[in-house]
Motif scaffolding. Sequence first.
Motif, PDB file in Angstrom:
ATOM      1  N   ASP A  14       2.481   0.893   8.570  1.00 30.54           N
ATOM      2  CA  ASP A  14       2.844  -0.256   7.979  1.00 30.54           C
ATOM      3  C   ASP A  14       1.709  -1.668   8.821  1.00 30.54           C
ATOM      4  OD1 ASP A  14       4.612   0.882   6.659  1.00 30.54           O
ATOM      5  OD2 ASP A  14       6.271   0.477   8.086  1.00 30.54           O
ATOM      6  N   VAL A  15       1.380  -1.567   9.923  1.00 33.21           N
ATOM      7  CA  VAL A  15       0.587  -2.550  10.630  1.00 33.21           C
ATOM      8  C   VAL A  15      -0.696  -2.516  10.074  1.00 33.21           C
ATOM      9  CG1 VAL A  15      -0.407  -3.187  12.904  1.00 33.21           C
ATOM     10  CG2 VAL A  15       1.980  -2.632  12.670  1.00 33.21           C
ATOM     11  N   CYS A  16      -1.222  -1.271   9.984  1.00 32.85           N
ATOM     12  CA  CYS A  16      -2.568  -1.312   9.309  1.00 32.85           C
ATOM     13  C   CYS A  16      -2.755  -1.952   8.022  1.00 32.85           C
ATOM     14  CB  CYS A  16      -3.132   0.426   9.525  1.00 32.85           C
ATOM     15  SG  CYS A  16      -3.264   0.808  11.174  1.00 32.85           S
ATOM     16  N   ALA A  17      -1.652  -1.141   7.236  1.00 35.79           N
ATOM     17  CA  ALA A  17      -1.633  -1.828   5.887  1.00 35.79           C
ATOM     18  C   ALA A  17      -1.523  -3.401   5.575  1.00 35.79           C
ATOM     19  CB  ALA A  17      -0.444  -1.091   5.216  1.00 35.79           C
ATOM     20  N   ALA A  18      -0.623  -3.897   6.554  1.00 35.04           N
ATOM     21  CA  ALA A  18      -0.320  -5.360   6.587  1.00 35.04           C
ATOM     22  C   ALA A  18      -1.765  -5.991   6.819  1.00 35.04           C
ATOM     23  CB  ALA A  18       0.674  -5.658   7.405  1.00 35.04           C
ATOM     24  N   ARG A  19      -2.496  -5.590   7.987  1.00 32.71           N
ATOM     25  CA  ARG A  19      -3.599  -6.125   8.446  1.00 32.71           C
ATOM     26  C   ARG A  19      -4.769  -6.161   7.104  1.00 32.71           C
ATOM     27  NH1 ARG A  19      -4.516  -3.668  14.317  1.00 32.71           N
ATOM     28  NH2 ARG A  19      -2.924  -5.132  15.474  1.00 32.71           N
ATOM     29  N   SER A  20      -4.765  -5.087   6.459  1.00 33.35           N
ATOM     30  CA  SER A  20      -5.733  -4.729   5.365  1.00 33.35           C
ATOM     31  C   SER A  20      -5.438  -5.599   4.284  1.00 33.35           C
ATOM     32  CB  SER A  20      -5.663  -3.383   4.819  1.00 33.35           C
ATOM     33  OG  SER A  20      -6.418  -3.395   3.731  1.00 33.35           O
ATOM     34  N   VAL A  21      -3.960  -5.996   3.895  1.00 37.76           N
ATOM     35  CA  VAL A  21      -3.577  -6.785   2.896  1.00 37.76           C
ATOM     36  C   VAL A  21      -3.964  -8.185   3.096  1.00 37.76           C
ATOM     37  CG1 VAL A  21      -1.588  -7.707   1.779  1.00 37.76           C
ATOM     38  CG2 VAL A  21      -2.095  -5.305   1.949  1.00 37.76           C
ATOM     39  N   GLN A  22      -3.759  -8.681   4.364  1.00 37.47           N
ATOM     40  CA  GLN A  22      -3.850 -10.033   4.879  1.00 37.47           C
ATOM     41  C   GLN A  22      -5.411 -10.326   4.857  1.00 37.47           C
ATOM     42  OE1 GLN A  22      -1.794 -12.144   5.119  1.00 37.47           O
ATOM     43  NE2 GLN A  22       0.005 -11.085   4.988  1.00 37.47           N
ATOM     44  N   GLN A  23      -6.216  -9.219   5.262  1.00 35.74           N
ATOM     45  CA  GLN A  23      -7.652  -9.618   5.200  1.00 35.74           C
ATOM     46  C   GLN A  23      -8.064  -9.834   3.695  1.00 35.74           C
ATOM     47  OE1 GLN A  23      -9.211  -5.938   6.852  1.00 35.74           O
ATOM     48  NE2 GLN A  23      -8.906  -6.473   8.879  1.00 35.74           N
ATOM     49  N   GLU A  24      -7.595  -9.432   2.969  1.00 27.67           N
ATOM     50  CA  GLU A  24      -7.978  -9.882   1.501  1.00 27.67           C
ATOM     51  C   GLU A  24      -7.785 -10.937   1.190  1.00 27.67           C
ATOM     52  OE1 GLU A  24      -8.838  -7.406  -1.161  1.00 27.67           O
ATOM     53  OE2 GLU A  24      -8.038  -5.463  -0.739  1.00 27.67           O
ATOM     54  N   THR A  25      -6.729 -11.796   1.686  1.00 28.45           N
ATOM     55  CA  THR A  25      -6.226 -13.210   1.459  1.00 28.45           C
ATOM     56  C   THR A  25      -7.484 -13.899   2.336  1.00 28.45           C
ATOM     57  OG1 THR A  25      -4.979 -13.259   3.201  1.00 28.45           O
ATOM     58  CG2 THR A  25      -3.779 -12.485   1.170  1.00 28.45           C
ATOM     59  N   SER A  75      -1.008  -2.028  -0.078  1.00 33.35           N
ATOM     60  CA  SER A  75      -2.411  -2.484  -0.569  1.00 33.35           C
ATOM     61  C   SER A  75      -2.297  -3.759  -1.564  1.00 33.35           C
ATOM     62  CB  SER A  75      -2.968  -1.089  -1.326  1.00 33.35           C
ATOM     63  OG  SER A  75      -2.679  -0.838  -2.421  1.00 33.35           O
ATOM     64  N   PHE A  76      -3.337  -4.407  -1.532  1.00 28.51           N
ATOM     65  CA  PHE A  76      -3.416  -5.603  -2.266  1.00 28.51           C
ATOM     66  C   PHE A  76      -3.560  -5.262  -3.658  1.00 28.51           C
ATOM     67  CE2 PHE A  76      -5.874  -9.542  -3.510  1.00 28.51           C
ATOM     68  CZ  PHE A  76      -4.659 -10.453  -2.949  1.00 28.51           C
ATOM     69  N   GLY A  77      -4.260  -4.225  -4.108  1.00 26.64           N
ATOM     70  CA  GLY A  77      -4.361  -3.686  -5.350  1.00 26.64           C
ATOM     71  C   GLY A  77      -5.370  -4.576  -6.225  1.00 26.64           C
ATOM     72  N   PRO A  78      -5.996  -3.729  -7.035  1.00 28.14           N
ATOM     73  CA  PRO A  78      -7.078  -4.362  -7.972  1.00 28.14           C
ATOM     74  C   PRO A  78      -6.693  -5.551  -8.894  1.00 28.14           C
ATOM     75  CG  PRO A  78      -6.524  -2.106  -8.810  1.00 28.14           C
ATOM     76  CD  PRO A  78      -5.759  -2.245  -7.508  1.00 28.14           C
ATOM     77  N   ALA A  79      -5.568  -5.331  -9.213  1.00 27.84           N
ATOM     78  CA  ALA A  79      -5.068  -6.684 -10.354  1.00 27.84           C
ATOM     79  C   ALA A  79      -5.076  -7.769  -9.598  1.00 27.84           C
ATOM     80  CB  ALA A  79      -3.839  -6.099 -10.894  1.00 27.84           C
ATOM     81  N   ASN A  80      -4.713  -7.853  -8.324  1.00 23.16           N
ATOM     82  CA  ASN A  80      -4.237  -8.890  -7.436  1.00 23.16           C
ATOM     83  C   ASN A  80      -5.763  -9.357  -6.847  1.00 23.16           C
ATOM     84  OD1 ASN A  80      -1.447  -9.126  -7.456  1.00 23.16           O
ATOM     85  ND2 ASN A  80      -1.162  -7.753  -5.625  1.00 23.16           N
ATOM     86  N   ARG A  81      -6.742  -8.586  -7.093  1.00 22.55           N
ATOM     87  CA  ARG A  81      -8.095  -9.130  -6.726  1.00 22.55           C
ATOM     88  C   ARG A  81      -8.558  -9.743  -7.820  1.00 22.55           C
ATOM     89  NH1 ARG A  81      -8.635  -3.592  -4.680  1.00 22.55           N
ATOM     90  NH2 ARG A  81      -8.406  -3.339  -2.600  1.00 22.55           N
ATOM     91  N   VAL A  82      -8.374  -9.446  -9.022  1.00 28.63           N
ATOM     92  CA  VAL A  82      -8.893 -10.085 -10.300  1.00 28.63           C
ATOM     93  C   VAL A  82      -7.973 -11.669 -10.251  1.00 28.63           C
ATOM     94  CG1 VAL A  82      -9.001 -10.582 -12.782  1.00 28.63           C
ATOM     95  CG2 VAL A  82      -9.395  -8.062 -11.404  1.00 28.63           C
ATOM     96  N   THR A  83      -6.701 -11.550  -9.918  1.00 30.04           N
ATOM     97  CA  THR A  83      -6.087 -12.973  -9.746  1.00 30.04           C
ATOM     98  C   THR A  83      -6.479 -13.873  -8.784  1.00 30.04           C
ATOM     99  OG1 THR A  83      -4.104 -11.617 -10.806  1.00 30.04           O
ATOM    100  CG2 THR A  83      -3.653 -13.927  -9.967  1.00 30.04           C
ATOM    101  N   LEU A  84      -6.933 -13.181  -7.490  1.00 27.15           N
ATOM    102  CA  LEU A  84      -7.576 -14.095  -6.488  1.00 27.15           C
ATOM    103  C   LEU A  84      -8.626 -14.658  -6.780  1.00 27.15           C
ATOM    104  CD1 LEU A  84      -6.918 -14.731  -3.566  1.00 27.15           C
ATOM    105  CD2 LEU A  84      -8.168 -12.638  -2.592  1.00 27.15           C
TER     106      LEU A  84
END
Length: 269
Positions: A14-25, A75-84
Motif C-alpha cells: 500500500d505504501v509503495c502504491a501510494a508513493r507511485s500514485v503521488q509521484q504521478e501527480t 495505481s493512477f491508471g492510463p485514463a487519469n494520465r490523459v485527464t492529467l
Amino acid sequence: MALINLNHTDDAYDVCAARSVQQETAVGAGAQLVLLALLGTAIGIGTAGWLTGLAFAFASWAVLSRALHRSRLPSFGPANRVTLGRATLVGAVTTLVADSFRDAPPVPLLVGLTAVALVLDCVDGKVARRTGTSTALGARFDMEVDAFLILVLSVYVAADLGPWVLLIGGMRYVFVAAARVRPWLTAPLPPSTARKTVAALQGVLLLLAGADLLPRAANAGVVAVALGLLVWSFGRDVRWLWRRSRVPATAARVAPELVAHRAAASPCR
C-alpha cells in the motif's frame, strides 16, 4: 506468524502504491510548471498570468493528491494520465486568459490548446472503459477539469460579450452550492445522452465565440444558444430530482431499479 508477515507485506504494498500514485501527480504539476515557463519565454506573460498559472498548478496538485490519498487507488491508471494531461492544458489556457486582461493573447495558441483539451475529453473515458480502470475518482477528476475549462472560457468570452456569459461557467458551481442547502439535489441522475451532448457543446461553442472568426453579433448568438441549451439541461435535471424527492420512501427504494431497467432498454445506451 505467517498472518503477521502477510499483513506487513500488504502494508508495504500500500505504501509503495501510494508513493507511485503521488509521484504521478508531482509529474503533472511539474509539466504544468514547464509549460508555464515555455509560455512565459515564448509570448511574455505578465504578473497576473504568472500568479494564476502557479496558483492553478499548486491547487490542482494539492486537491488531486488529497483525493488520491483518500481513495487509496492501487495505481493512477492510463485514463487519469490523459485527464492529467488535459488539466495541464487547461492550466495553460487559464494562464492565457488571466494574462488577456493585460494584453490580447495569441488567439491561435489559445484556440489550439483549448481544442486539444476538448478532443482529449473524448479520449479518457474510452481509455478507462477499454482498460477496465473506470473509477469514481477518475469520473470526478474528468468532470472537474471540464467544468473549470468551461468557466475559464466563459471568463474570456465575457470580456467581449458581457458578464451574462459567466452564467455558463458558473451554473454548475451554483448547482453544487445549492445542493449543500437542498440535499435532494445530490441524488444520482439517470444516464442521459442529451445531458452529455449539451455539456460537450458548451466548450465547442465557447471556443467558436472566443476564436473571433465570426462577427460579434454572431458570436453572441452562438453563446446564447449554448446558454439556452445549458439552462434547459439543468432545468430538466433539477425538475427530475425535485419530483424524485417528492416520491414516498417506499417508492423511492424501487426507483433506482426502474431507472436501471429503463437505461438498459434505451437505444442510446
